[in-house]
Scaffold this motif. Structure first.
Motif, mmCIF file in Angstrom:
data_model
loop_
_atom_site.group_PDB
_atom_site.id
_atom_site.type_symbol
_atom_site.label_atom_id
_atom_site.label_comp_id
_atom_site.label_asym_id
_atom_site.label_seq_id
_atom_site.Cartn_x
_atom_site.Cartn_y
_atom_site.Cartn_z
ATOM 1 N N PRO A 143 0.800 -1.236 0.000
ATOM 2 C CA PRO A 143 0.000 0.000 0.000
ATOM 3 C C PRO A 143 0.827 1.278 0.000
ATOM 4 C CG PRO A 143 -0.033 -1.069 2.160
ATOM 5 C CD PRO A 143 0.603 -2.037 1.217
ATOM 6 N N ASP A 144 2.121 1.173 0.323
ATOM 7 C CA ASP A 144 2.975 2.364 0.345
ATOM 8 C C ASP A 144 3.574 2.684 -1.012
ATOM 9 O OD1 ASP A 144 4.276 -0.096 0.710
ATOM 10 O OD2 ASP A 144 6.110 0.891 1.373
ATOM 11 N N LEU A 145 3.397 1.803 -1.997
ATOM 12 C CA LEU A 145 3.954 2.038 -3.325
ATOM 13 C C LEU A 145 2.980 2.825 -4.194
ATOM 14 C CD1 LEU A 145 5.646 -1.389 -4.183
ATOM 15 C CD2 LEU A 145 6.575 0.566 -2.932
ATOM 16 N N VAL A 146 3.517 3.494 -5.194
ATOM 17 C CA VAL A 146 2.689 4.294 -6.098
ATOM 18 C C VAL A 146 2.839 3.805 -7.539
ATOM 19 C CG1 VAL A 146 2.643 6.352 -4.662
ATOM 20 C CG2 VAL A 146 4.534 6.021 -6.250
ATOM 21 N N LEU A 163 22.608 4.692 -2.599
ATOM 22 C CA LEU A 163 21.474 3.791 -2.694
ATOM 23 C C LEU A 163 20.531 4.333 -3.763
ATOM 24 C CD1 LEU A 163 19.453 2.067 0.068
ATOM 25 C CD2 LEU A 163 18.238 3.431 -1.627
ATOM 26 N N TYR A 164 20.288 3.522 -4.784
ATOM 27 C CA TYR A 164 19.430 3.914 -5.905
ATOM 28 C C TYR A 164 18.140 3.126 -5.775
ATOM 29 C CZ TYR A 164 18.356 5.000 -10.851
ATOM 30 O OH TYR A 164 17.793 5.441 -12.028
ATOM 31 N N ARG A 165 17.025 3.830 -5.507
ATOM 32 C CA ARG A 165 15.740 3.158 -5.309
ATOM 33 C C ARG A 165 14.977 3.037 -6.630
ATOM 34 N NH1 ARG A 165 12.372 5.219 -0.157
ATOM 35 N NH2 ARG A 165 11.113 3.440 -0.855
ATOM 36 N N LEU A 166 14.573 1.818 -6.932
ATOM 37 C CA LEU A 166 13.700 1.553 -8.065
ATOM 38 C C LEU A 166 12.574 0.670 -7.533
ATOM 39 C CD1 LEU A 166 13.415 1.987 -11.177
ATOM 40 C CD2 LEU A 166 14.467 -0.256 -11.448
ATOM 41 N N ASP A 167 11.761 1.261 -6.662
ATOM 42 C CA ASP A 167 10.759 0.460 -5.955
ATOM 43 C C ASP A 167 9.369 1.072 -5.957
ATOM 44 O OD1 ASP A 167 11.257 2.574 -4.287
ATOM 45 O OD2 ASP A 167 11.589 1.396 -2.484
ATOM 46 N N GLY A 168 9.184 2.184 -6.656
ATOM 47 C CA GLY A 168 7.855 2.773 -6.702
ATOM 48 C C GLY A 168 7.423 3.352 -5.389
ATOM 49 N N GLY A 169 8.371 3.729 -4.530
ATOM 50 C CA GLY A 169 8.026 4.314 -3.244
ATOM 51 C C GLY A 169 7.398 5.686 -3.396
ATOM 52 N N SER A 170 6.593 6.077 -2.430
ATOM 53 C CA SER A 170 5.934 7.363 -2.492
ATOM 54 C C SER A 170 6.964 8.491 -2.535
ATOM 55 C CB SER A 170 5.030 7.563 -1.275
ATOM 56 O OG SER A 170 4.569 8.894 -1.188
ATOM 57 N N ALA A 171 6.709 9.477 -3.403
ATOM 58 C CA ALA A 171 7.600 10.623 -3.486
ATOM 59 C C ALA A 171 7.594 11.437 -2.194
ATOM 60 C CB ALA A 171 7.192 11.514 -4.659
ATOM 61 N N GLY A 172 6.594 11.191 -1.339
ATOM 62 C CA GLY A 172 6.525 11.917 -0.068
ATOM 63 C C GLY A 172 7.314 11.278 1.043
ATOM 64 N N SER A 173 7.898 10.112 0.768
ATOM 65 C CA SER A 173 8.643 9.416 1.814
ATOM 66 C C SER A 173 9.958 10.120 2.102
ATOM 67 C CB SER A 173 8.912 7.961 1.375
ATOM 68 O OG SER A 173 9.770 7.327 2.294
ATOM 69 N N LEU A 174 10.321 10.183 3.378
ATOM 70 C CA LEU A 174 11.591 10.791 3.778
ATOM 71 C C LEU A 174 12.678 9.733 3.926
ATOM 72 C CD1 LEU A 174 10.375 13.386 6.426
ATOM 73 C CD2 LEU A 174 10.891 13.766 4.023
ATOM 74 N N ILE A 175 12.366 8.450 3.721
ATOM 75 C CA ILE A 175 13.343 7.387 3.908
ATOM 76 C C ILE A 175 13.684 6.789 2.551
ATOM 77 C CG2 ILE A 175 13.810 5.154 4.968
ATOM 78 C CD1 ILE A 175 11.841 5.859 7.140
#
Length: 251
Positions: A208-211, A239-251
């Motif tokens: 649910p945290d992914l976009v 660290l290069y994230r390719l996980d669809g995480g929310s752009a609002g995440s601070l982590i």
């Protein structure tokens, strides 16, 4: 001029095999490592293959000898899972997961980078999972092993930052691997839905945290890895994230 050499750990199937083949297509001399026999891998003839078990301590001794020196690129993609149906794994089962997912890779990468000639630059890209942000009942042990890998990768980056090397992490979300894609196709057919509709529903419920609305394809992972390699020394510790995480995440 001789092609640059790449070593891909966990190259027999899935994303590791895709990366190994794509590197070869891009002109690298590639050696893949995996547990499976060559004849059942997803590799073609462009990739040299070494069969080795990353859960065995003797691999730490034998593999560096077979590789014969540190390559220009090391990609760690090997992974194992515990039985998600077992609520409380035994200590041996726990140790197996941590050995393959964190401890042996750390020791092996440390050994290869330690053996590297000082005038030879080496990029090391460790593939990890966004599971490190979750501690769910079924996947928490896997997540813990990948979190341990993340910490150990950061240690490697700090250890070798002055030694003409780069150690970085490619953090991935839910991948479009063959089994997951086939399972979603089967369930979609059974429910009278399109695979795209079911995938959206699956991602929204399980993550649910992914976009994102679709699984991450292997080629996007390869292009992200290639970007880290092209950055050279400046990629160290990143660290290069390719996980669809929310752009609002601070982590």
């Amino acid at each position: 001029m001789e092609p640059k050499r790449a070593l891909v750990l966990g190259a027999s199937q899935g994303l590791g095999a895709h990366i190994a083949v794509r590197l070869a297509e891009d002109g690298w001399s590639v050696t893949g490592v995996g547990r499976r026999p060559r004849q059942v891998t997803a590799l073609d003839g462009s990739v040299e293959y070494l069969q080795a078990d990353l859960s065995q301590a003797e691999t730490l001794v034998e593999l560096p000898k077979l590789v014969a020196g540190c390559p220009d690129l090391i990609v760690h993609s090997a992974v194992t899972y515990h039985d998600f149906g077992v609520s409380v794994p035994t200590l041996d089962e726990l140790e197996q997961v941590f050995r393959v997912n964190a401890l042996l890779p750390y020791r092996l990468l440390h050994q290869l980078l330690s053996d590297k000639p000082g005038d030879r630059f080496c990029s090391c890209v460790v593939l990890n999972s966004d599971a490190i942000f979750h501690a769910r009942r079924l996947s928490g042990i896997y997540a813990a092993s990948k979190a341990a890998l993340r910490v150990l990768t950061t240690m490697l980056a700090d250890t070798f930052r002055a030694d003409n090397a780069s150690v970085s992490t490619l953090l991935l979300g839910p991948l479009a691997d063959a089994k997951k894609t086939a399972d979603l196709q089967r369930i979609a057919t059974k429910r009278g839905m399109s695979p795209e509709e079911l995938t959206k529903a699956f991602l929204r419920r399980s993550n649910p945290d992914l976009v994102i609305d679709e699984l991450i394809d292997f080629e996007s992972c390869y292009l992200s890895l290639r970007h880290l390699v092209e950055l050279g020394a400046v990629a160290n510790g990143s660290l290069y994230r390719l996980d669809g995480g929310s752009a609002g995440s601070l982590i």
